[in-house]
Design an enzyme around this catalytic site. Structure first.
Site, PDB file in Angstrom:
ATOM      1  N   ARG A   1      27.093  44.181  39.488  1.00 54.15           N
ATOM      2  CA  ARG A   1      27.575  45.057  38.489  1.00 54.15           C
ATOM      3  C   ARG A   1      25.876  45.788  37.815  1.00 54.15           C
ATOM      4  O   ARG A   1      25.356  45.019  37.008  1.00 54.15           O
ATOM      5  CB  ARG A   1      28.164  44.440  37.254  1.00 54.15           C
ATOM      6  CG  ARG A   1      29.677  44.106  37.598  1.00 54.15           C
ATOM      7  CD  ARG A   1      30.512  45.397  38.135  1.00 54.15           C
ATOM      8  NE  ARG A   1      31.962  44.890  38.322  1.00 54.15           N
ATOM      9  CZ  ARG A   1      32.916  45.669  38.736  1.00 54.15           C
ATOM     10  NH1 ARG A   1      32.537  46.982  39.117  1.00 54.15           N
ATOM     11  NH2 ARG A   1      34.179  45.309  39.013  1.00 54.15           N
TER      12      ARG A   1
ATOM     13  N   ALA B   1      40.122  43.689  40.662  1.00 50.43           N
ATOM     14  CA  ALA B   1      40.525  44.565  39.524  1.00 50.43           C
ATOM     15  C   ALA B   1      40.275  46.090  40.142  1.00 50.43           C
ATOM     16  O   ALA B   1      39.577  46.172  41.401  1.00 50.43           O
ATOM     17  CB  ALA B   1      39.655  44.327  38.338  1.00 50.43           C
TER      18      ALA B   1
ATOM     19  N   GLU C   1      45.015  46.789  44.712  1.00 45.88           N
ATOM     20  CA  GLU C   1      43.923  46.312  44.282  1.00 45.88           C
ATOM     21  C   GLU C   1      43.916  44.935  45.188  1.00 45.88           C
ATOM     22  O   GLU C   1      42.727  44.465  45.555  1.00 45.88           O
ATOM     23  CB  GLU C   1      43.440  46.436  43.059  1.00 45.88           C
ATOM     24  CG  GLU C   1      43.250  47.535  42.338  1.00 45.88           C
ATOM     25  CD  GLU C   1      41.751  48.218  42.865  1.00 45.88           C
ATOM     26  OE1 GLU C   1      41.105  47.693  43.506  1.00 45.88           O
ATOM     27  OE2 GLU C   1      41.808  49.583  42.810  1.00 45.88           O
TER      28      GLU C   1
ATOM     29  N   GLU D   1      40.874  44.264  47.764  1.00 51.02           N
ATOM     30  CA  GLU D   1      39.729  43.357  47.303  1.00 51.02           C
ATOM     31  C   GLU D   1      39.921  41.943  48.071  1.00 51.02           C
ATOM     32  O   GLU D   1      38.831  41.086  48.275  1.00 51.02           O
ATOM     33  CB  GLU D   1      39.610  43.344  45.930  1.00 51.02           C
ATOM     34  CG  GLU D   1      39.211  44.669  45.431  1.00 51.02           C
ATOM     35  CD  GLU D   1      38.676  44.588  43.932  1.00 51.02           C
ATOM     36  OE1 GLU D   1      38.723  43.523  43.265  1.00 51.02           O
ATOM     37  OE2 GLU D   1      38.292  45.698  43.371  1.00 51.02           O
TER      38      GLU D   1
ATOM     39  N   GLU E   1      31.029  47.090  46.698  1.00 52.62           N
ATOM     40  CA  GLU E   1      32.072  46.424  47.350  1.00 52.62           C
ATOM     41  C   GLU E   1      31.488  45.912  48.455  1.00 52.62           C
ATOM     42  O   GLU E   1      32.341  44.938  49.114  1.00 52.62           O
ATOM     43  CB  GLU E   1      33.267  47.154  47.288  1.00 52.62           C
ATOM     44  CG  GLU E   1      33.832  47.603  46.090  1.00 52.62           C
ATOM     45  CD  GLU E   1      35.257  48.619  46.280  1.00 52.62           C
ATOM     46  OE1 GLU E   1      36.058  48.620  45.230  1.00 52.62           O
ATOM     47  OE2 GLU E   1      35.027  49.534  47.075  1.00 52.62           O
TER      48      GLU E   1
END
Length: 204
Positions: free
Chosen positions: A65, A77, A94, A98, A146
């Site tokens: 992040r 998320a 999602e 993910e 990602e």
């Protein structure tokens, strides 16, 4: 039940419009009659998924992040950035994108305002159970942060320990982990349906 706003907005001005967020300044009448400025970050909202497998393990992702310059342990998320998409559908998408998972059983676990002092961001945390591998999604491609995201599973007690020790600091993840532990302890009683009303994001 929410009360009617006691602080009327007299005027608003746009300060910034970005790809995801925008910022406005509201001129607000205070309870004593004075007028104060409040800068508000407008956010589309998000969903998070507390996915619990048959061995009572939670699915966590580890993602970089940039704003906090850290790798964080989080729940799968994503943003509510597809026009007209129901929150449950966003959560299902999602989880598949993910974690490559789908779930046969869905409930609403929590609704959160993570930063209500300056942002409209609202997050709904879903509980997903009866997990299985998701169908192949050829339309989805990982990009940016990602690409280096990893997925792992953690027993609920260990996830709680990480949340309480500060190893998990993402707000939705901490809340979701603790809520799963409490709901599990109570035998899953009182869970709301997956399509329960969401006043913060009515209509989705």
């Amino acid at each position: 039940m929410s009360e009617a706003p006691a602080y009327p907005v007299l005027d608003s001005e746009s300060l910034f419009r970005g790809r995801i967020i925008s910022v406005r300044r509201d001129h607000v009448r205070m309870s004593d009659g004075t007028v104060a400025d409040r800068e508000v970050v407008q956010h589309p909202g998000a969903v998070a998924i507390a996915a619990l497998d048959a061995d009572d393990q939670l699915v966590l992702v580890r993602q970089y992040r940039h704003p906090v310059r850290e790798w964080l342990q989080e729940l799968p998320a994503g943003l509510l950035d597809v026009a007209g998409e129901p929150a449950l559908h966003a959560a299902q998408r999602e989880l598949a994108e993910e974690a490559n998972l789908q779930a046969a059983q869905w409930h609403t676990l929590l609704d959160l305002y993570p930063s209500p002092g300056f942002s409209t961001e609202a997050i709904r945390v879903f509980l997903a159970r009866e997990l299985s591998a998701a169908s192949q999604n050829d339309d989805f491609t990982l990009e940016h942060e990602e690409i280096t995201m990893t997925v792992h599973r953690v027993p609920v007690p260990e996830a709680v320990r990480r949340a309480m020790s500060g190893a998990i600091t993402n707000a939705a993840a901490v809340a979701g982990v603790l809520a799963v532990a409490q709901a599990r302890e109570s035998g899953w009683r009182g869970l709301r349906p997956a399509d329960a009303p969401w006043p913060a994001r009515p209509g989705i």
